[in-house]
Design an enzyme around this catalytic site. Structure first.
Site, PDB file in Angstrom:
ATOM      1  N   LYS A 135       2.508  -3.660   7.293  1.00 63.10           N
ATOM      2  CA  LYS A 135       2.722  -3.845   5.849  1.00 63.10           C
ATOM      3  C   LYS A 135       4.165  -3.498   5.481  1.00 63.10           C
ATOM      4  O   LYS A 135       4.794  -4.173   4.669  1.00 63.10           O
ATOM      5  CB  LYS A 135       1.744  -2.972   5.045  1.00 63.10           C
ATOM      6  CG  LYS A 135       0.297  -3.418   5.085  1.00 63.10           C
ATOM      7  CD  LYS A 135       0.042  -4.767   4.439  1.00 63.10           C
ATOM      8  CE  LYS A 135       0.284  -4.746   2.949  1.00 63.10           C
ATOM      9  NZ  LYS A 135      -0.015  -6.096   2.357  1.00 63.10           N
ATOM     10  N   TYR A 168      -1.400  -0.830  11.090  1.00 59.49           N
ATOM     11  CA  TYR A 168      -1.610  -1.476   9.786  1.00 59.49           C
ATOM     12  C   TYR A 168      -0.445  -1.197   8.844  1.00 59.49           C
ATOM     13  O   TYR A 168       0.191  -2.113   8.321  1.00 59.49           O
ATOM     14  CB  TYR A 168      -2.925  -0.980   9.158  1.00 59.49           C
ATOM     15  CG  TYR A 168      -3.009  -1.216   7.664  1.00 59.49           C
ATOM     16  CD1 TYR A 168      -3.086  -2.507   7.135  1.00 59.49           C
ATOM     17  CD2 TYR A 168      -2.990  -0.141   6.757  1.00 59.49           C
ATOM     18  CE1 TYR A 168      -3.138  -2.722   5.761  1.00 59.49           C
ATOM     19  CE2 TYR A 168      -3.041  -0.350   5.386  1.00 59.49           C
ATOM     20  CZ  TYR A 168      -3.114  -1.640   4.894  1.00 59.49           C
ATOM     21  OH  TYR A 168      -3.165  -1.852   3.537  1.00 59.49           O
ATOM     22  N   THR A 174       0.828  -1.196   0.000  1.00 65.01           N
ATOM     23  CA  THR A 174       0.000   0.000   0.000  1.00 65.01           C
ATOM     24  C   THR A 174       0.869   1.255   0.000  1.00 65.01           C
ATOM     25  O   THR A 174       2.018   1.216   0.452  1.00 65.01           O
ATOM     26  CB  THR A 174      -0.890  -0.020   1.268  1.00 65.01           C
ATOM     27  OG1 THR A 174      -1.376   1.305   1.529  1.00 65.01           O
ATOM     28  CG2 THR A 174      -0.108  -0.455   2.506  1.00 65.01           C
ATOM     29  N   ASP A 175       0.305   2.371  -0.454  1.00 64.27           N
ATOM     30  CA  ASP A 175       1.045   3.644  -0.375  1.00 64.27           C
ATOM     31  C   ASP A 175       1.102   4.155   1.069  1.00 64.27           C
ATOM     32  O   ASP A 175       1.857   5.087   1.363  1.00 64.27           O
ATOM     33  CB  ASP A 175       0.436   4.697  -1.314  1.00 64.27           C
ATOM     34  CG  ASP A 175      -0.979   5.118  -0.942  1.00 64.27           C
ATOM     35  OD1 ASP A 175      -1.579   4.486  -0.036  1.00 64.27           O
ATOM     36  OD2 ASP A 175      -1.489   6.087  -1.533  1.00 64.27           O
ATOM     37  N   GLU A 176       0.317   3.528   1.968  1.00 65.85           N
ATOM     38  CA  GLU A 176       0.306   4.011   3.361  1.00 65.85           C
ATOM     39  C   GLU A 176       1.640   3.758   4.066  1.00 65.85           C
ATOM     40  O   GLU A 176       1.921   4.376   5.090  1.00 65.85           O
ATOM     41  CB  GLU A 176      -0.859   3.380   4.134  1.00 65.85           C
ATOM     42  CG  GLU A 176      -2.189   3.734   3.501  1.00 65.85           C
ATOM     43  CD  GLU A 176      -3.408   3.403   4.337  1.00 65.85           C
ATOM     44  OE1 GLU A 176      -3.288   3.299   5.570  1.00 65.85           O
ATOM     45  OE2 GLU A 176      -4.485   3.242   3.750  1.00 65.85           O
TER      46      GLU A 176
END
Ligand code: NAD
Length: 350
Positions: free
Chosen positions: A162, A158, A133-135
């Site tokens: 990741k 989260y 994810t870009d998060e």
């Protein structure tokens, strides 16, 4: 092409299974633990096809993963399985560490053990694709966009889990030579997304004249990509990605959360206008702890090297998503027993 998709019963994994079976002529084995996030019927449209198979399995179960990989003999593994909801990660981070880190470790070891036994040309052609994810990049300062070179700086349990999983994947590439490819994508939306996520939550609330919660001042910016475009990107990364490289995917659709809520309300009002405009259902609620202010993605490397570009505009994708949820209550209604819309992910002090 024989592809193992983990987490194939979830939102993005199911779009990937459909894409691989229908558009790429692949044989697919979906390995999924069927957690709360997997809805019955999500793959009804392909599950009778001979190219599709399902195995209930938990990616943390190293022995089971070794067996499944050895039996299926994949040409690629796409690791899509994850705990994926930020608010849940704040209330209960343990499951996130277990699946998103220990689970990735187990998948990498299963892949390595199988890949070690391959001879050329199958060995060089094999790919382990980690869907991320870009998060993991944290918040993007105004005027900047994430690139493949942006350092990881995650804010939530989260995104930290990741990020840790992604580090393992890179290390398995560098240390063992496993041909790994990583993808980092911005926020997805579209059919079959579990109704705890922002767009389906806002849309189902607006459909039923319920309150539409918007975190904080609603000014947080996300970039939105239609899920089928993401599925195509993962398949492109698997087919054309260079081992050791990562590729960012985005939709060129940065929107403030409040703008997204307005767009949903206005689109529904245009079809059926109630006495009061649906925008009146919007409520600003306590912000998410650690809430990143802005995500923005520069996906020019994927355009250049994979020939990938988003094909669905935000307006078109949102219209399709609204139409799908309006017509497919059979899918989301049963899920409301698992998720009643109650707010989670707040600290005791919030
Ligand atoms: N949703 C987004 O906007 C978005 C954006 C970028 C990247 N991603 C990434 O894409 C991936 C999929 O996201 P999603 O939104 O489809 O998630 P999801 O929650 O809809 O689906 C996750 C799937 O994984 C399965 N799963 C969970 N734990 C498992 C385990 N231990 N073993 C086997 N299966 C397990 C669940 O049953 C479910 O079917 C995640 O890795 C996420 O980080 C998501």
């Amino acid at each position: 092409m024989r592809v193992i998709v983990t987490g194939g019963s979830g939102f993005i994994g199911s779009a990937l299974c459909r894409h691989l079976v229908r558009e790429r002529g692949a044989s697919v084995l979906n390995i999924d633990a069927l957690t709360y996030a997997a809805a019955p019927g999500t793959l009804a449209d392909i599950e009778a096809r001979p190219e599709y198979r399902f195995a209930k399995g938990d990616i943390r179960d190293a022995a089971a993963m070794m067996r499944l990989v050895a039996d299926f003999k994949p040409t690629a593994i796409c690791n899509v399985a994850a705990e994926s909801h930020v608010d849940r990660s704040i209330s209960g981070p343990k499951a996130f560490l277990e699946t998103n880190i220990t689970g990735v470790f187990a998948m990498l070891e299963a892949a390595r053990s199988y890949w070690d036994g391959l001879s050329e040309p199958a060995r060089s052609a094999f790919r382990f694709v980690q869907v991320s994810t870009d998060e993991v990049f944290g918040t993007a300062a105004a005027g900047t966009r994430f690139t493949e070179e942006t350092p990881y700086d995650p804010s939530s349990p989260y995104s930290a889990s990741k990020a840790a999983g992604d580090h393992l994947v890179r290390a398995w590439g560098r240390t063992y030579g496993l041909p790994v490819v990583l993808t980092n994508c911005s926020n997805n939306y579209g059919p079959y997304q579990f109704p705890e996520k922002f767009i389906p939550l806002a849309l189902l609330s607006a459909l039923h004249a319920g309150e539409i919660p918007v975190y904080g001042d609603g000014q947080n910016v996300r970039d939105w990509l239609f899920v089928d475009d993401h599925a195509r990107g993962i398949a492109d990364a698997m087919a054309k990605g260079v081992p050791g490289e990562s590729y960012l995917f985005g939709g060129n659709a940065e929107r403030r959360n409040i703008e997204v809520a307005h767009a949903i309300c206005d689109a529904l009002d245009a079809v059926h206008r109630p006495n009061e405009p649906r925008r009146n259902l919007i409520r600003h609620v306590t912000d998410r702890p650690g809430h990143d202010r802005r995500y923005a993605v520069d996906f020019s490397k994927a355009e250049r090297e994979l020939g990938w570009t988003p094909s669905v505009s935000f307006e078109d994708g949102l219209a399709r998503t609204i139409a799908w949820y309006s017509e497919n209550a059979w899918w989301w209604q049963p899920l409301q027993t698992r998720y009643d819309g109650r707010r989670i992910g707040l600290l005791k002090t919030s």
